[in-house]
Design an enzyme around this catalytic site. Structure first.
Site, PDB file in Angstrom:
ATOM      1  CB  SER A 196      11.413  -0.855  11.415  1.00  0.00           C
ATOM      2  OG  SER A 196      10.752  -0.349  12.564  1.00  0.00           O
ATOM      3  CE1 TYR A 215       8.685  -5.248  12.680  1.00  0.00           C
ATOM      4  CE2 TYR A 215       9.443  -3.403  14.006  1.00  0.00           C
ATOM      5  CZ  TYR A 215       8.860  -3.888  12.849  1.00  0.00           C
ATOM      6  OH  TYR A 215       8.460  -3.012  11.859  1.00  0.00           O
TER       7      TYR A 215
HETATM    8  N1  LIG Z   1       3.205   0.386  10.404  1.00  0.00           N
HETATM    9  C1  LIG Z   1       4.289   0.731  11.073  1.00  0.00           C
HETATM   10  O1  LIG Z   1       4.201   1.414  12.119  1.00  0.00           O
HETATM   11  C2  LIG Z   1       5.655   0.351  10.570  1.00  0.00           C
HETATM   12  C3  LIG Z   1       6.764   1.012  11.123  1.00  0.00           C
HETATM   13  C4  LIG Z   1       8.033   0.669  10.678  1.00  0.00           C
HETATM   14  C5  LIG Z   1       8.202  -0.301   9.713  1.00  0.00           C
HETATM   15  N2  LIG Z   1       7.108  -0.925   9.188  1.00  0.00           N
HETATM   16  C6  LIG Z   1       7.339  -1.961   8.181  1.00  0.00           C
HETATM   17  O2  LIG Z   1       6.585  -1.660   7.033  1.00  0.00           O
HETATM   18  C7  LIG Z   1       6.312  -2.860   6.325  1.00  0.00           C
HETATM   19  C8  LIG Z   1       4.832  -2.915   5.969  1.00  0.00           C
HETATM   20  O3  LIG Z   1       4.092  -3.001   7.167  1.00  0.00           O
HETATM   21  P1  LIG Z   1       2.619  -2.388   7.340  1.00  0.00           P
HETATM   22  O4  LIG Z   1       2.656  -1.516   8.523  1.00  0.00           O
HETATM   23  O5  LIG Z   1       2.118  -1.868   6.059  1.00  0.00           O
HETATM   24  O6  LIG Z   1       1.842  -3.722   7.787  1.00  0.00           O
HETATM   25  P2  LIG Z   1       0.498  -4.388   7.223  1.00  0.00           P
HETATM   26  O7  LIG Z   1       0.267  -5.568   8.098  1.00  0.00           O
HETATM   27  O8  LIG Z   1      -0.580  -3.355   7.111  1.00  0.00           O
HETATM   28  O9  LIG Z   1       0.898  -4.873   5.755  1.00  0.00           O
HETATM   29  C9  LIG Z   1       1.792  -5.935   5.525  1.00  0.00           C
HETATM   30  C10 LIG Z   1       1.457  -6.611   4.216  1.00  0.00           C
HETATM   31  O10 LIG Z   1       2.402  -7.703   4.009  1.00  0.00           O
HETATM   32  C11 LIG Z   1       1.674  -8.851   3.577  1.00  0.00           C
HETATM   33  N3  LIG Z   1       2.389 -10.090   3.903  1.00  0.00           N
HETATM   34  C12 LIG Z   1       2.497 -10.693   5.130  1.00  0.00           C
HETATM   35  N4  LIG Z   1       3.180 -11.839   5.033  1.00  0.00           N
HETATM   36  C13 LIG Z   1       3.539 -11.976   3.724  1.00  0.00           C
HETATM   37  C14 LIG Z   1       4.274 -12.963   3.008  1.00  0.00           C
HETATM   38  N5  LIG Z   1       4.770 -14.055   3.621  1.00  0.00           N
HETATM   39  N6  LIG Z   1       4.465 -12.778   1.679  1.00  0.00           N
HETATM   40  C15 LIG Z   1       3.945 -11.688   1.055  1.00  0.00           C
HETATM   41  N7  LIG Z   1       3.230 -10.721   1.683  1.00  0.00           N
HETATM   42  C16 LIG Z   1       3.042 -10.862   3.003  1.00  0.00           C
HETATM   43  C17 LIG Z   1       0.337  -8.746   4.317  1.00  0.00           C
HETATM   44  O11 LIG Z   1      -0.660  -9.556   3.722  1.00  0.00           O
HETATM   45  C18 LIG Z   1       0.042  -7.238   4.227  1.00  0.00           C
HETATM   46  O12 LIG Z   1      -0.669  -6.905   3.055  1.00  0.00           O
HETATM   47  C19 LIG Z   1       6.784  -4.000   7.228  1.00  0.00           C
HETATM   48  O13 LIG Z   1       8.059  -4.447   6.805  1.00  0.00           O
HETATM   49  C20 LIG Z   1       6.880  -3.336   8.586  1.00  0.00           C
HETATM   50  O14 LIG Z   1       7.800  -3.981   9.440  1.00  0.00           O
HETATM   51  C21 LIG Z   1       5.843  -0.625   9.597  1.00  0.00           C
END
Ligand SMILES: NC(=O)c1ccc[n+]([C@@H]2O[C@H](COP(=O)([O-])OP(=O)(O)OC[C@H]3O[C@@H](n4cnc5c(N)ncnc54)[C@H](O)[C@@H]3O)[C@@H](O)[C@H]2O)c1
Length: 303
Positions: free
Chosen positions: A142, A155
């Site tokens: 991230s 985080y």
């Molecule tokens: N959206 C953002 O702004 C952003 C920015 C930087 C980094 N990220 C990172 O991107 C990645 C994906 O996040 P996102 O934004 O798509 O979030 P999201 O909540 O839309 O998707 C996350 C997915 O992970 C799954 N999940 C949660 N716990 C789990 C577990 N124990 N085992 C297996 N699957 C599990 C959820 O069911 C969901 O489908 C994360 O690592 C997040 O930290 C997101």
């Protein structure tokens, strides 16, 4: 690496960035295994990806558990005979003050955001080494792997650690002369997903409902600032394409929606403070507090 005919595994693949990465992998001709803790979302995603022409397999997985991730690797190899791309993507965000985050919440986030990546590396990389064909590990860290805001205690500490772990993987592979496995670290800024609803996939006993999260003004401000940013954020599809392009070009880092001049200045200010031993957070904190106050005021007006 050449994607066509190879096999991808994507954790957290039933939603958000993970689902967009799965679509991108299908588009590039890969067989795809999506792993997620939510069975209903997994079933819907498999139907969607299959309708888009994908050869797709869903495996219910809890990435916080090493046995579950090992079983995912075994299921992948049993189904498709090999694995070429592992994307450690599953993760969650939840704000909290450093001294007021419940131990269970710290533990959940450390397991979900950081130990999941250890689990993925340990379960998949030895298989990739034995295969010897072109492979890639993409870790979704991230922007918070290189920056910190108020309310980001759990985080940012997990994402900083994911950055260190990913760089260590890159260096260990090089030091061992293993040249069939590339590493790419994604450090996205805000991407339009369900990231601000951690309650959907978190254990019920963590009580992550909005009301209790919003009791503290700093936590509420940071959550509202992020939620406000989501509307104008990059789409997960654009982020997924950038991440695949970077991985196929052999890049170690990719910064979707975190490469603008403003973000670059922030990253470099923080990095310079760390390198020179000088606290860099004066103006950074002032600007953040103003954004938080604006987002809070706007949300109060709407609410
Ligand atoms: N959206 C953002 O702004 C952003 C920015 C930087 C980094 N990220 C990172 O991107 C990645 C994906 O996040 P996102 O934004 O798509 O979030 P999201 O909540 O839309 O998707 C996350 C997915 O992970 C799954 N999940 C949660 N716990 C789990 C577990 N124990 N085992 C297996 N699957 C599990 C959820 O069911 C969901 O489908 C994360 O690592 C997040 O930290 C997101």
């Amino acid at each position: 690496m050449e994607y066509s005919e190879s096999v991808a595994v994507i954790t957290g693949g039933a939603g958000g960035i993970g689902l967009a990465l799965a679509h991108e992998a299908v588009r590039r001709g890969m067989k795809v295994v999506i792993a997620d803790i939510r069975q209903d979302a997994l079933d819907t995603a498999v139907t969607q990806l299959s309708a888009a022409g994908g050869e797709v397999f869903g495996v219910r997985t809890d990435v916080t558990k090493i046995d579950s991730v090992t079983a995912l690797a075994e299921a992948t190899v049993a189904r498709y005979g090999k694995v070429n791309l592992l994307i450690n993507n599953a993760g969650a965000f939840v704000a909290g003050l450093a001294w007021d985050t419940p131990p269970e919440q710290y533990e959940w986030l450390i397991n979900l955001n950081l130990k999941s990546v250890f689990h993925g590396i340990r379960s998949f990389v030895p298989r990739m080494i034995a295969q010897g064909d072109p492979c890639q590990v993409i870790n979704i860290a991230s922007a918070a792997g290189v920056t910190v805001y108020p309310g980001y205690a759990s985080y940012s500490s997990t994402k900083h650690a994911v950055l260190g772990l990913s760089e260590a993987l890159h260096l260990d592979l090089a030091a061992e002369g293993i040249n069939n496995i590339g590493v790419t670290i994604a450090m996205p800024g805000i991407i339009r997903t369900a990231i601000m609803q951690p309650e959907t996939a978190s254990p019920a006993d963590l009580h992550l409902e909005r009301r209790s999260r919003f009791e503290n003004a700093t936590v509420r401000g940071v959550e509202r600032m992020m939620s406000a940013g989501l509307d104008a954020a990059m789409s997960p599809e654009d982020a997924a394409q950038m991440i695949f392009d970077a991985a196929s070009a052999g890049q170690l880092y990719v910064l979707p929606n975190h490469d603008s001049e403003g973000h670059q200045t922030l990253i470099q200010t923080i990095a310079k403070g760390r390198a020179t031993g000088k606290d860099p957070y004066g103006t950074v904190l002032d600007n953040t507090l103003q954004s938080m106050a604006r987002a809070d005021a706007a949300a109060n007006k709407i609410g």
